[in-house]
Scaffold this motif. Sequence first.
Motif, PDB file in Angstrom:
ATOM      1  N   ILE A 145      -4.258   3.637   5.503  1.00  0.00           N
ATOM      2  CA  ILE A 145      -4.085   3.342   4.081  1.00  0.00           C
ATOM      3  C   ILE A 145      -4.743   4.482   3.305  1.00  0.00           C
ATOM      4  O   ILE A 145      -5.968   4.541   3.176  1.00  0.00           O
ATOM      5  CB  ILE A 145      -4.723   1.995   3.691  1.00  0.00           C
ATOM      6  N   PRO A 146      -3.963   5.425   2.784  1.00  0.00           N
ATOM      7  CA  PRO A 146      -4.546   6.613   2.179  1.00  0.00           C
ATOM      8  C   PRO A 146      -4.583   6.553   0.654  1.00  0.00           C
ATOM      9  O   PRO A 146      -3.624   6.158   0.004  1.00  0.00           O
ATOM     10  CB  PRO A 146      -3.581   7.717   2.616  1.00  0.00           C
ATOM     11  N   ALA A 150       0.839  -1.204   0.000  1.00  0.00           N
ATOM     12  CA  ALA A 150       0.000   0.000   0.000  1.00  0.00           C
ATOM     13  C   ALA A 150       0.875   1.255   0.000  1.00  0.00           C
ATOM     14  O   ALA A 150       0.569   2.234  -0.688  1.00  0.00           O
ATOM     15  CB  ALA A 150      -0.941  -0.011   1.205  1.00  0.00           C
ATOM     16  N   GLU A 158      -5.665   4.434  -4.850  1.00  0.00           N
ATOM     17  CA  GLU A 158      -4.720   3.553  -5.553  1.00  0.00           C
ATOM     18  C   GLU A 158      -4.118   2.536  -4.597  1.00  0.00           C
ATOM     19  O   GLU A 158      -3.892   1.381  -4.962  1.00  0.00           O
ATOM     20  CB  GLU A 158      -3.599   4.372  -6.217  1.00  0.00           C
ATOM     21  N   ALA A 159      -3.796   2.992  -3.364  1.00  0.00           N
ATOM     22  CA  ALA A 159      -3.258   2.065  -2.371  1.00  0.00           C
ATOM     23  C   ALA A 159      -4.374   1.212  -1.775  1.00  0.00           C
ATOM     24  O   ALA A 159      -4.226   0.003  -1.579  1.00  0.00           O
ATOM     25  CB  ALA A 159      -2.541   2.846  -1.265  1.00  0.00           C
ATOM     26  N   TRP A 187       1.471   9.121  -6.020  1.00  0.00           N
ATOM     27  CA  TRP A 187       2.001  10.469  -5.761  1.00  0.00           C
ATOM     28  C   TRP A 187       2.717  10.997  -7.016  1.00  0.00           C
ATOM     29  O   TRP A 187       2.475  12.116  -7.455  1.00  0.00           O
ATOM     30  CB  TRP A 187       2.975  10.440  -4.567  1.00  0.00           C
ATOM     31  N   PRO A 221      -0.598  12.690   2.964  1.00  0.00           N
ATOM     32  CA  PRO A 221       0.158  13.855   2.474  1.00  0.00           C
ATOM     33  C   PRO A 221      -0.345  14.361   1.115  1.00  0.00           C
ATOM     34  O   PRO A 221      -0.159  15.528   0.792  1.00  0.00           O
ATOM     35  CB  PRO A 221       1.594  13.327   2.358  1.00  0.00           C
ATOM     36  N   ALA A 222      -0.974  13.482   0.321  1.00  0.00           N
ATOM     37  CA  ALA A 222      -1.493  13.932  -0.970  1.00  0.00           C
ATOM     38  C   ALA A 222      -2.811  14.687  -0.812  1.00  0.00           C
ATOM     39  O   ALA A 222      -3.281  15.314  -1.762  1.00  0.00           O
ATOM     40  CB  ALA A 222      -1.681  12.743  -1.910  1.00  0.00           C
ATOM     41  N   ARG A 269       2.237   1.669  -3.464  1.00  0.00           N
ATOM     42  CA  ARG A 269       1.207   2.173  -4.388  1.00  0.00           C
ATOM     43  C   ARG A 269       0.835   3.631  -4.088  1.00  0.00           C
ATOM     44  O   ARG A 269       0.524   4.398  -4.992  1.00  0.00           O
ATOM     45  CB  ARG A 269      -0.038   1.292  -4.306  1.00  0.00           C
ATOM     46  N   THR A 277      -3.117   1.463  11.526  1.00  0.00           N
ATOM     47  CA  THR A 277      -2.492   1.505  10.205  1.00  0.00           C
ATOM     48  C   THR A 277      -3.381   2.344   9.289  1.00  0.00           C
ATOM     49  O   THR A 277      -4.583   2.118   9.206  1.00  0.00           O
ATOM     50  CB  THR A 277      -2.366   0.083   9.615  1.00  0.00           C
ATOM     51  N   LYS A 297      -0.003  13.149  -8.861  1.00  0.00           N
ATOM     52  CA  LYS A 297       0.222  14.496  -8.310  1.00  0.00           C
ATOM     53  C   LYS A 297       1.434  15.171  -8.958  1.00  0.00           C
ATOM     54  O   LYS A 297       1.343  16.295  -9.461  1.00  0.00           O
ATOM     55  CB  LYS A 297       0.401  14.369  -6.784  1.00  0.00           C
TER      56      LYS A 297
END
Lengths: 233, 233
Positions: B61-62, A96, B65-66, A104, B46-47, A99, B59, A108
Motif C-alpha cells: 500500500i504505497p 487503496a 493518500e492510499a 498520482w 511508482p510515484a 486512492r 500486499t 504528481k
Amino acid sequence: MPQLIHYMLDPFSRRIRLMLGELGIEAEVIEEKPWDNPDELLLLNPAGTLPIFIEDDQTVIPGVEALADYLEETRGGSADGQRGRTLLGNTPAQRAETRRLVAWFDVKFHREVSRLILTEKVERRLAPPGKGGGPTNMNAVRAALHNIRAHLDYIGTLAEHRNWLAGDDLTQADLAAAAHLSCLDYLGDVPWGVSASAKAWYQRIKSRPSFRPLLADHIRGMPPPRIYADLDF
Amino acid sequence: MPQLIHYMLDPFSRRIRLMLGELGIEAEVIEEKPWDNPDELLLLNPAGTLPIFIEDDQTVIPGVEALADYLEETRGGSADGQRGRTLLGNTPAQRAETRRLVAWFDVKFHREVSRLILTEKVERRLAPPGKGGGPTNMNAVRAALHNIRAHLDYIGTLAEHRNWLAGDDLTQADLAAAAHLSCLDYLGDVPWGVSASAKAWYQRIKSRPSFRPLLADHIRGMPPPRIYADLDF
C-alpha cells in the motif's frame, strides 16, 4: 437542490462534475472564476480552492479531497442503509489502488503537468493583472508538455493490463485522470499520438454520458479546438 | 508482521507513524532515505514517495493518500465487523472536515512551508550531488518561514474554538498538522511565539504516547535542538 460551485477548467471541479453524472446526483452547477471573488470564495473555503458543494441545509463541503469522499459516503456505495454504486472499489486493497492513482493525478500530474499549463495558459491570460494575470511563462509550458508524455505512457500501460485504470471497474482514478487531461485537451495540449492505449481509454471515458456536460464547456474568448468535443478525435 | 517503510523527516511518513500509535497497529518500522535507493523505491511505489506499507501477504500500500484510509478501513473505525476507533470522524460532515484539514496541511502547508524547508535544509544537505544534494536556497527558506506564521495563526484559531483541530475528537487532521510541524520543529524552525493556542495544542498532541517514537528520532550529523523532545518547550 444542492449547489456545486466549480470552474470549467479546474481539474478538481471536473472530477466532481463527472462524479455527479456517474452517481446520478442532481445539483445546481454554478460557475465561478477563482480570481473573480477571492474574498467570497475564502468565506466558503479558507483554502480558496474549488469545487465547493452546498447542501440544502447550508452544510458546506469545500475542496475535492473532502467532497469526493463525502459524495461517496452520502450518495454512493458507502451511503448508510444502501449499497449503491461505488467509485472507489469494493475491498480495502482495491480502494487503496484507486486512492493511489487519484493522488498520482491530483498531486504528481498536477505538479508536473496540469498546474503549469493551466496557470500559464488560462489564469495568466484570463485573470486581471494583480489577480494572477500576466505574461505566459513558455518555459513552464514547455516543461509540462515534456512531462505529459511519460504520464500518457503510464496511463497506456495501466490501460493495457486492466479494464479501467485502477482495475475491473471505472473508479475515481479514471475520473481524476480524465478530469486533468480534459482540461488540457480543451487547450489542444494532449499529444495523444504518444500512446494508442491511453487514447483508446480516453475515448471510452469521453463517450460516457457523465462526460457530456464537460464537452459542452465553452469559455468566452478561448474556444476549444474542434476535436475537444469529438468522440472520434 | 507488516512493514512500514518511512523516512524520519518525511511529514507523510510521520502521519502514518502517529496513526500506528493511535490505532495500536504493530508494524516493523524500516527507515529509508528517499534518495538512497530510488530505483528500489519505484518498484514499490511508482510515484517514488513514502510511506509504504507491506502486509504479511506482500500486499503493498504505497503513499499516504492510499495508506491512511487503508489503515482506517482495515484496523480502525471502518474495519469490517468491528467498530474500532476512528481518526476520521463519525459522520460524513465530520469526516469531510477532517479531510479538508488533512488536505490543508498535506497540500497547502506542504507547498507553502514544509516542502520548501525540508527540500532546502534536509535533502540539499544530506543527499549526494545529482540526487537532490546541493546548496541551500535561502530565499525559499525565508519565504517558508514567512508563510508559516499565517498557518500557526490558523491552527491557533481552530484550537481556540474546538477541542481538537477538526472538532471534539482527535483526528487525522491533528496528526497531519503535527506531522508537518514536528519535522520543522526538528530543525528548530517553528516560531511558537506566534500563537499561544497553537503552541498549547501542539503541547497536548506532543504529550501523547503515539508521539514518543517521533521524539526519539535522531539523524546522524543533524541532531535536533534540545526543545524538540521537551514537552515543556
